[in-house]
Design a protein around this motif. Sequence first.
Motif, short mmCIF file in Angstrom:
data_model
loop_
_atom_site.label_atom_id
_atom_site.label_comp_id
_atom_site.label_asym_id
_atom_site.label_seq_id
_atom_site.Cartn_x
_atom_site.Cartn_y
_atom_site.Cartn_z
N ALA A 18 0.83 -1.21 0.00
CA ALA A 18 0.00 0.00 0.00
C ALA A 18 0.87 1.26 0.00
O ALA A 18 0.55 2.23 -0.70
CB ALA A 18 -0.94 0.00 1.20
N ASP A 19 1.95 1.25 0.76
CA ASP A 19 2.86 2.41 0.78
C ASP A 19 3.50 2.61 -0.58
O ASP A 19 3.66 3.75 -1.05
CB ASP A 19 3.93 2.23 1.86
CG ASP A 19 3.38 2.32 3.27
OD1 ASP A 19 2.23 2.78 3.46
OD2 ASP A 19 4.11 1.91 4.20
N PHE A 20 3.88 1.52 -1.24
CA PHE A 20 4.46 1.60 -2.59
C PHE A 20 3.47 2.25 -3.54
O PHE A 20 3.81 3.18 -4.28
CB PHE A 20 4.82 0.19 -3.07
CG PHE A 20 5.25 0.10 -4.51
CD1 PHE A 20 6.58 0.22 -4.86
CD2 PHE A 20 4.32 -0.14 -5.52
CE1 PHE A 20 6.98 0.12 -6.19
CE2 PHE A 20 4.70 -0.23 -6.84
CZ PHE A 20 6.04 -0.10 -7.19
N VAL A 21 2.22 1.77 -3.53
CA VAL A 21 1.19 2.31 -4.43
C VAL A 21 0.93 3.77 -4.12
O VAL A 21 0.95 4.63 -5.02
CB VAL A 21 -0.10 1.47 -4.36
CG1 VAL A 21 -1.24 2.14 -5.14
CG2 VAL A 21 0.14 0.06 -4.89
N ALA A 22 0.71 4.11 -2.85
CA ALA A 22 0.44 5.50 -2.47
C ALA A 22 1.60 6.41 -2.85
O ALA A 22 1.38 7.55 -3.28
CB ALA A 22 0.15 5.59 -0.98
N GLY A 23 2.81 5.92 -2.71
CA GLY A 23 3.99 6.72 -3.04
C GLY A 23 4.15 7.01 -4.52
O GLY A 23 4.90 7.90 -4.90
N HIS A 24 3.46 6.25 -5.36
CA HIS A 24 3.55 6.45 -6.80
C HIS A 24 2.31 7.13 -7.41
O HIS A 24 2.22 7.28 -8.63
CB HIS A 24 3.79 5.11 -7.50
CG HIS A 24 5.18 4.59 -7.32
ND1 HIS A 24 5.54 3.83 -6.23
CD2 HIS A 24 6.29 4.74 -8.07
CE1 HIS A 24 6.82 3.54 -6.34
NE2 HIS A 24 7.30 4.08 -7.44
N ILE A 25 1.36 7.52 -6.57
CA ILE A 25 0.15 8.18 -7.06
C ILE A 25 0.09 9.59 -6.50
O ILE A 25 0.02 9.78 -5.28
CB ILE A 25 -1.13 7.41 -6.65
CG1 ILE A 25 -1.14 6.01 -7.28
CG2 ILE A 25 -2.39 8.18 -7.08
CD1 ILE A 25 -2.30 5.14 -6.84
N ASP A 26 0.12 10.58 -7.38
CA ASP A 26 -0.01 11.97 -6.94
C ASP A 26 -1.34 12.16 -6.23
O ASP A 26 -2.38 11.69 -6.69
CB ASP A 26 0.05 12.94 -8.15
CG ASP A 26 1.44 13.01 -8.75
OD1 ASP A 26 2.42 12.70 -8.05
OD2 ASP A 26 1.54 13.37 -9.94
N GLY A 27 -1.30 12.83 -5.09
CA GLY A 27 -2.52 13.10 -4.34
C GLY A 27 -2.92 11.99 -3.40
O GLY A 27 -3.99 12.05 -2.79
N SER A 100 -6.47 10.32 -12.60
CA SER A 100 -6.29 11.70 -13.02
C SER A 100 -6.46 11.80 -14.53
O SER A 100 -6.01 10.92 -15.28
CB SER A 100 -4.89 12.20 -12.65
OG SER A 100 -4.58 13.39 -13.35
N GLU A 101 -7.07 12.88 -14.98
CA GLU A 101 -7.22 13.09 -16.42
C GLU A 101 -5.87 13.21 -17.13
O GLU A 101 -5.78 13.06 -18.34
CB GLU A 101 -8.06 14.34 -16.69
CG GLU A 101 -7.38 15.63 -16.29
CD GLU A 101 -8.20 16.86 -16.58
OE1 GLU A 101 -9.10 16.81 -17.44
OE2 GLU A 101 -7.95 17.89 -15.93
N HIS A 102 -4.79 13.44 -16.36
CA HIS A 102 -3.45 13.59 -16.92
C HIS A 102 -2.69 12.27 -17.03
O HIS A 102 -1.60 12.23 -17.58
CB HIS A 102 -2.64 14.58 -16.09
CG HIS A 102 -3.27 15.93 -15.99
ND1 HIS A 102 -3.58 16.71 -17.09
CD2 HIS A 102 -3.67 16.63 -14.91
CE1 HIS A 102 -4.14 17.83 -16.69
NE2 HIS A 102 -4.22 17.81 -15.36
N ASN A 103 -3.24 11.19 -16.48
CA ASN A 103 -2.56 9.90 -16.47
C ASN A 103 -2.94 9.10 -17.72
O ASN A 103 -3.71 8.15 -17.67
CB ASN A 103 -2.91 9.14 -15.19
CG ASN A 103 -2.09 7.88 -15.01
OD1 ASN A 103 -1.50 7.36 -15.93
ND2 ASN A 103 -2.08 7.38 -13.78
N SER A 104 -2.35 9.49 -18.84
CA SER A 104 -2.72 8.88 -20.12
C SER A 104 -2.41 7.39 -20.17
O SER A 104 -3.14 6.62 -20.81
CB SER A 104 -2.04 9.61 -21.27
OG SER A 104 -0.63 9.57 -21.11
N GLY A 105 -1.36 6.94 -19.50
CA GLY A 105 -1.02 5.53 -19.50
C GLY A 105 -2.10 4.68 -18.85
O GLY A 105 -2.54 3.67 -19.41
N MET A 106 -2.56 5.09 -17.68
CA MET A 106 -3.59 4.32 -16.98
C MET A 106 -4.93 4.43 -17.68
O MET A 106 -5.69 3.47 -17.71
CB MET A 106 -3.70 4.80 -15.52
CG MET A 106 -4.54 3.90 -14.65
SD MET A 106 -3.84 2.24 -14.53
CE MET A 106 -5.28 1.28 -14.89
N ILE A 107 -5.20 5.58 -18.26
CA ILE A 107 -6.44 5.74 -19.03
C ILE A 107 -6.46 4.75 -20.20
O ILE A 107 -7.47 4.08 -20.44
CB ILE A 107 -6.60 7.19 -19.52
CG1 ILE A 107 -6.87 8.12 -18.32
CG2 ILE A 107 -7.69 7.31 -20.58
CD1 ILE A 107 -6.77 9.60 -18.64
#
Length: 148
Positions: A18-27, A100-107
């Motif tokens: 969870a810390d890994f994931v949170a650390g890689h997601i803005d906000g 995020s609307e800016h995360n084109s890869g995940m979109i």
Amino acid sequence: MTIIWGGAGNPAANQAIADFVAGHIDGCERGFSDFTSLGVMEDDMLIAGVVFHNYAPEAGVIELSAAATSKRWLTRPVLKAMFGYPLDEIGCQMVVLRVSEHNSGMIAIARRFGFDSHRVPRLRGRDEAEIIFTLTDNDWRAHAVNQR
């Protein structure tokens, strides 16, 4: 690649993923509460994680948050585990991603896997929209990854 599970049976791994994931997601500085996680290891290093949170059993809905440092993490076994846990093991009828609307890869990934999308202006702040992606159990089971 190896899949590891966090959760109540492995609380240290659960928190580390969870810390890994949170650390890689803005906000996502506040992290997660009441969650279960899945990690993907390569050469004894965590390269990806998925956190299952905001579970609403009465509605059969759970939210997924994911992050990775390698593009090779989304293998068929990982996908089957990632969606099998919520949709098969705990009986959810839908999973939700907030991106995020800016995360084109995940979109692009979410669209490729058949998620429906709903753009909500300002959900990430005054100047940033968030896209809510939803995937039903029916749509997941009909996806090509499950047809082999």
